[in-house]
Design a protein around this motif. Structure first.
Motif, mmCIF file in Angstrom:
data_model
loop_
_atom_site.group_PDB
_atom_site.id
_atom_site.type_symbol
_atom_site.label_atom_id
_atom_site.label_comp_id
_atom_site.label_asym_id
_atom_site.label_seq_id
_atom_site.Cartn_x
_atom_site.Cartn_y
_atom_site.Cartn_z
ATOM 1 N N ILE A 98 46.679 50.745 70.624
ATOM 2 C CA ILE A 98 46.552 49.277 70.632
ATOM 3 C C ILE A 98 47.339 48.604 69.502
ATOM 4 C CG2 ILE A 98 44.888 47.429 70.136
ATOM 5 C CD1 ILE A 98 43.104 48.529 72.202
ATOM 6 N N PRO A 99 47.357 49.121 68.269
ATOM 7 C CA PRO A 99 48.116 48.415 67.235
ATOM 8 C C PRO A 99 49.604 48.271 67.549
ATOM 9 C CG PRO A 99 46.655 50.000 66.224
ATOM 10 C CD PRO A 99 46.591 50.221 67.700
ATOM 11 N N LEU A 100 50.127 49.089 68.437
ATOM 12 C CA LEU A 100 51.537 48.989 68.794
ATOM 13 C C LEU A 100 51.806 47.874 69.784
ATOM 14 C CD1 LEU A 100 52.270 52.800 69.212
ATOM 15 C CD2 LEU A 100 52.685 51.374 67.208
ATOM 16 N N THR A 101 50.770 47.322 70.383
ATOM 17 C CA THR A 101 50.947 46.255 71.368
ATOM 18 C C THR A 101 50.505 44.920 70.775
ATOM 19 O OG1 THR A 101 48.741 46.572 72.278
ATOM 20 C CG2 THR A 101 50.502 47.887 73.241
ATOM 21 N N SER A 102 50.761 43.875 71.487
ATOM 22 C CA SER A 102 50.351 42.556 71.011
ATOM 23 C C SER A 102 48.858 42.360 71.261
ATOM 24 C CB SER A 102 51.160 41.474 71.722
ATOM 25 O OG SER A 102 50.831 41.457 73.091
ATOM 26 N N PRO A 103 48.196 41.522 70.455
ATOM 27 C CA PRO A 103 46.762 41.295 70.616
ATOM 28 C C PRO A 103 46.381 40.697 71.974
ATOM 29 C CG PRO A 103 47.493 40.495 68.488
ATOM 30 C CD PRO A 103 48.715 40.886 69.252
ATOM 31 N N GLY A 104 47.302 40.030 72.624
ATOM 32 C CA GLY A 104 47.000 39.441 73.930
ATOM 33 C C GLY A 104 46.817 40.479 75.026
ATOM 34 N N ASN A 105 47.338 41.690 74.790
ATOM 35 C CA ASN A 105 47.222 42.743 75.799
ATOM 36 C C ASN A 105 45.966 43.600 75.646
ATOM 37 O OD1 ASN A 105 49.613 42.067 77.061
ATOM 38 N ND2 ASN A 105 50.840 43.413 75.766
ATOM 39 N N ILE A 106 45.156 43.347 74.627
ATOM 40 C CA ILE A 106 43.964 44.170 74.385
ATOM 41 C C ILE A 106 42.989 44.114 75.558
ATOM 42 C CG2 ILE A 106 41.922 44.428 72.920
ATOM 43 C CD1 ILE A 106 43.711 43.781 70.540
ATOM 44 N N PRO A 107 42.675 42.952 76.146
ATOM 45 C CA PRO A 107 41.764 42.958 77.298
ATOM 46 C C PRO A 107 42.304 43.765 78.484
ATOM 47 C CG PRO A 107 41.933 40.753 76.411
ATOM 48 C CD PRO A 107 42.965 41.583 75.717
ATOM 49 N N LYS A 108 43.616 43.714 78.694
ATOM 50 C CA LYS A 108 44.211 44.482 79.781
ATOM 51 C C LYS A 108 44.057 45.984 79.521
ATOM 52 C CE LYS A 108 48.632 45.020 80.114
ATOM 53 N NZ LYS A 108 50.067 44.822 80.251
#
Length: 107
Positions: free
Chosen positions: A51-61
């Motif tokens: 998850i830290p490698l992705t943007s925070p907006g993608n966490i729910p996905k």
């Protein structure tokens, strides 16, 4: 420091169990004890590592994908009937058995 480690372990355990409970509530045919804890914990650890490698907006996905992925870790059904009854194996003796015991008594 030990107390802090214990709290961290308890928090991680409860987090994994919470994710498992949510996955069970979304899956209709699975009971809470039918999911493998070891496999689910690896999946949760893997998702938090990426998850830290992705943007925070993608966490729910990513979280919904994790919940769907936990369906793959369903354990097989328990066998209610055994083909053979349980029994305790006899402990092998340390000493060799005297095979000629009966023949020596007859002489």
């Amino acid at each position: 420091m030990i107390e802090q480690e214990l709290w961290g372990i308890l928090l991680a355990y409860n987090l994994i169990r919470q994710v498992m409970a949510e996955a069970v509530s979304k899956l209709d045919s699975v009971l809470p004890n039918q999911l493998s804890f070891a496999s689910c914990s690896m999946a949760v650890t893997q998702i938090f590592a990426t998850i830290p490698l992705t943007s925070p907006g993608n966490i729910p996905k990513h979280y919904t994908l994790l919940i769907e992925q936990l369906d793959y870790f369903k354990l097989p059904r328990r066998r209610e009937e055994r083909s053979y009854k349980r029994w305790v194996k006899p402990k092998p003796s340390k000493y060799p058995s005297n095979k000629n015991k009966n023949t020596s008594q007859l002489n």
